[in-house]
Write an enzyme that holds these catalytic residues in place. Structure first.
Site: not given
Ligand SMILES: [Zn+2]
Length: 259
Positions: A100, A119, A190
């Protein structure tokens, strides 16, 4: 030249030789901050085995630093890789990149003001990504949430059958569009992405996004209608709180460094 003078000369020459190396190594302090950020986010339970934090390269705005694919708590300076803004690793030498990483490159591309990106899959924020209740600033330390967190719906950009991961540049660009000029965005099903104008600011915001989500859930469970910070309060508190970030950063750094 007598001996003391000779030694002085050797010393001066070695300093002169070291000077260019020091200049080239100047960003090391920021890499140290990035390593500290990894440790802090893990220690404060913002991330676990997953999640990552990056920083824009202060010497080259078209590059950023991010660790190789590994648990944040274990990151050392030797694990930090450099990426271009398309998220190609420039010095991987066999080391694996996060799937990612595109989250980071796309945001640095879209937001020149952003110097650090977190993140995370912090559990407390997940409900606000999947429900119609917007994550809003419940208290002053989360005033950077402003008018509420936008939610990234990956189905809009990637169709109905993704694995939820932002693992291409088009998905990263779509996430950056959802983020817009905000400081955080939730990612449905997520996690979240949080940005800052410095590494400590991004870490601070990531930590207090989790706290705010927990507090908002508790306020909602009490029943009634919670009163959130209004736009003026959020803006004023945000300015005040920005000057206090270093206090938390120093505390967290010490706590994360202790055995
Ligand atoms: Zn993630």
């Amino acid at each position: 030249m007598d001996r003391p003078l000779f030694l002085l000369g050797v010393l001066a020459a070695s300093f002169a030789a070291a000077a260019p190396a020091r200049a080239a190594d100047a960003p090391v302090a920021t890499i140290d901050d990035l390593v500290a950020a990894n440790r802090i986010l893990a220690h404060e339970n913002v991330v676990d085995g997953f999640g990552h934090v990056s920083a824009r390269d202060p010497q080259n705005a078209n590059q950023y630093w991010l660790s190789r694919s590994m648990a944040p708590a274990l990151v050392t300076a030797a694990d930090i890789l450099t990426y271009d803004l398309d998220s190609n690793a420039l010095n991987a030498t066999g080391r694996t990149s996060f799937l990612e990483r595109f989250i980071h490159g796309a945001i640095y591309k879209a937001r020149p003001d952003v110097k650090a990106v977190v993140h995370a899959h912090t559990p407390a924020v997940i409900p606000f990504g999947v429900s119609t209740v917007k994550l809003q600033p419940v208290f002053h330390l989360a005033s950077f949430i402003g008018a509420g967190a936008p939610v990234f719906e990956i189905r809009d950009a990637g169709g109905p059958a993704t694995d939820l991961l932002v693992k291409t540049n088009p998905l990263g660009d779509a996430l950056a569009r959802t983020l817009g000029s905000a400081n955080i965005a939730l990612m449905r099903g997520h996690g979240m992405v949080v940005v800052g104008t410095s590494i400590p600011e991004a870490v601070f915001r990531a930590y207090y996004t989790g706290q705010d989500a927990q507090l908002q859930s508790e306020a909602l469970r009490l029943g009634g209608r919670p009163t959130y910070l209004n736009a003026e309060e959020a803006s004023n508190a945000s300015q005040t709180v920005t000057g206090l970030i270093d206090r938390a950063w120093q505390l967290w750094k010490r706590a994360a460094a202790s055995p």
